[in-house]
Design a protein around this motif. Structure first.
Motif, PDB file in Angstrom:
ATOM      1  N   GLN A 107      11.130  -6.204 -26.647  1.00 35.32           N
ATOM      2  CA  GLN A 107       9.764  -6.712 -26.631  1.00 35.32           C
ATOM      3  C   GLN A 107       9.746  -8.183 -27.029  1.00 35.32           C
ATOM      4  N   VAL A 108       8.745  -8.898 -26.551  1.00 36.97           N
ATOM      5  CA  VAL A 108       8.594 -10.313 -26.895  1.00 36.97           C
ATOM      6  C   VAL A 108       8.519 -10.470 -28.409  1.00 36.97           C
ATOM      7  N   SER A 109       7.903  -9.518 -29.079  1.00 37.97           N
ATOM      8  CA  SER A 109       7.788  -9.593 -30.539  1.00 37.97           C
ATOM      9  C   SER A 109       9.162  -9.524 -31.205  1.00 37.97           C
ATOM     10  N   LEU A 169      11.906 -10.914 -29.633  1.00 42.99           N
ATOM     11  CA  LEU A 169      12.593 -12.118 -29.197  1.00 42.99           C
ATOM     12  C   LEU A 169      12.208 -13.334 -30.039  1.00 42.99           C
ATOM     13  N   ALA A 170      10.947 -13.445 -30.406  1.00 40.39           N
ATOM     14  CA  ALA A 170      10.477 -14.611 -31.154  1.00 40.39           C
ATOM     15  C   ALA A 170      11.248 -14.827 -32.462  1.00 40.39           C
ATOM     16  N   ALA A 194      10.886 -21.890 -27.521  1.00 46.25           N
ATOM     17  CA  ALA A 194       9.959 -20.790 -27.234  1.00 46.25           C
ATOM     18  C   ALA A 194       9.280 -21.014 -25.887  1.00 46.25           C
ATOM     19  N   LEU A 224       9.849 -17.969 -23.621  1.00 46.65           N
ATOM     20  CA  LEU A 224       8.650 -17.139 -23.627  1.00 46.65           C
ATOM     21  C   LEU A 224       7.643 -17.643 -22.604  1.00 46.65           C
ATOM     22  N   SER A 225       8.133 -18.275 -21.564  1.00 48.00           N
ATOM     23  CA  SER A 225       7.266 -18.860 -20.553  1.00 48.00           C
ATOM     24  C   SER A 225       6.933 -17.850 -19.460  1.00 48.00           C
ATOM     25  N   CYS A 234       9.652 -15.814 -17.623  1.00 45.67           N
ATOM     26  CA  CYS A 234      10.195 -14.546 -18.117  1.00 45.67           C
ATOM     27  C   CYS A 234       9.671 -13.409 -17.252  1.00 45.67           C
ATOM     28  N   ASP A 290       8.930  -9.426 -17.081  1.00 44.29           N
ATOM     29  CA  ASP A 290       8.736  -8.203 -17.854  1.00 44.29           C
ATOM     30  C   ASP A 290       9.003  -7.028 -16.920  1.00 44.29           C
TER      31      ASP A 290
END
Length: 88
Positions: free
Chosen positions: A16-18, A20-21, A52, A56-57, A60, A62
């Motif tokens: 999840q993006v959460s 990756l950050a 980021a 996170l652009s 990406c 999903d």
């Protein structure tokens, strides 16, 4: 140390993006420490906001992983998509 962390990362992130950050924050922190240790200024493209922005652009992708018991056609489509993304 930064290189060691970077080399441990998979070429394709699955999660999840959460998740990756914080990883990006750690990498950027290590780069900052490395630059400070070498008494160099942190290049702007190595800052967290720039990193980021890259990872996170909208570039990406999903991808939804098929559920357990999914149809064979769903699994085949998923594998084909993953293969095409890996070859980019």
């Amino acid at each position: 140390r930064c290189r060691d962390i970077w080399e441990c990362l998979p070429h394709i992130f699955v999660g999840q993006v959460s998740q990756l950050a914080p990883l990006l924050q750690l990498l950027c922190y290590e780069v900052t420490l490395s630059c400070e240790g070498l008494q160099r200024q942190l290049p702007p493209w190595r800052s967290y906001s720039a990193t980021a922005g890259r990872f996170l652009s909208s570039a990406c992708v999903d991808v939804v992983v098929p559920r357990a018991g999914a149809l064979q056609s769903e699994v085949a489509a998923y594998r084909a998509l993953c293969a095409s993304l890996a070859s980019e």
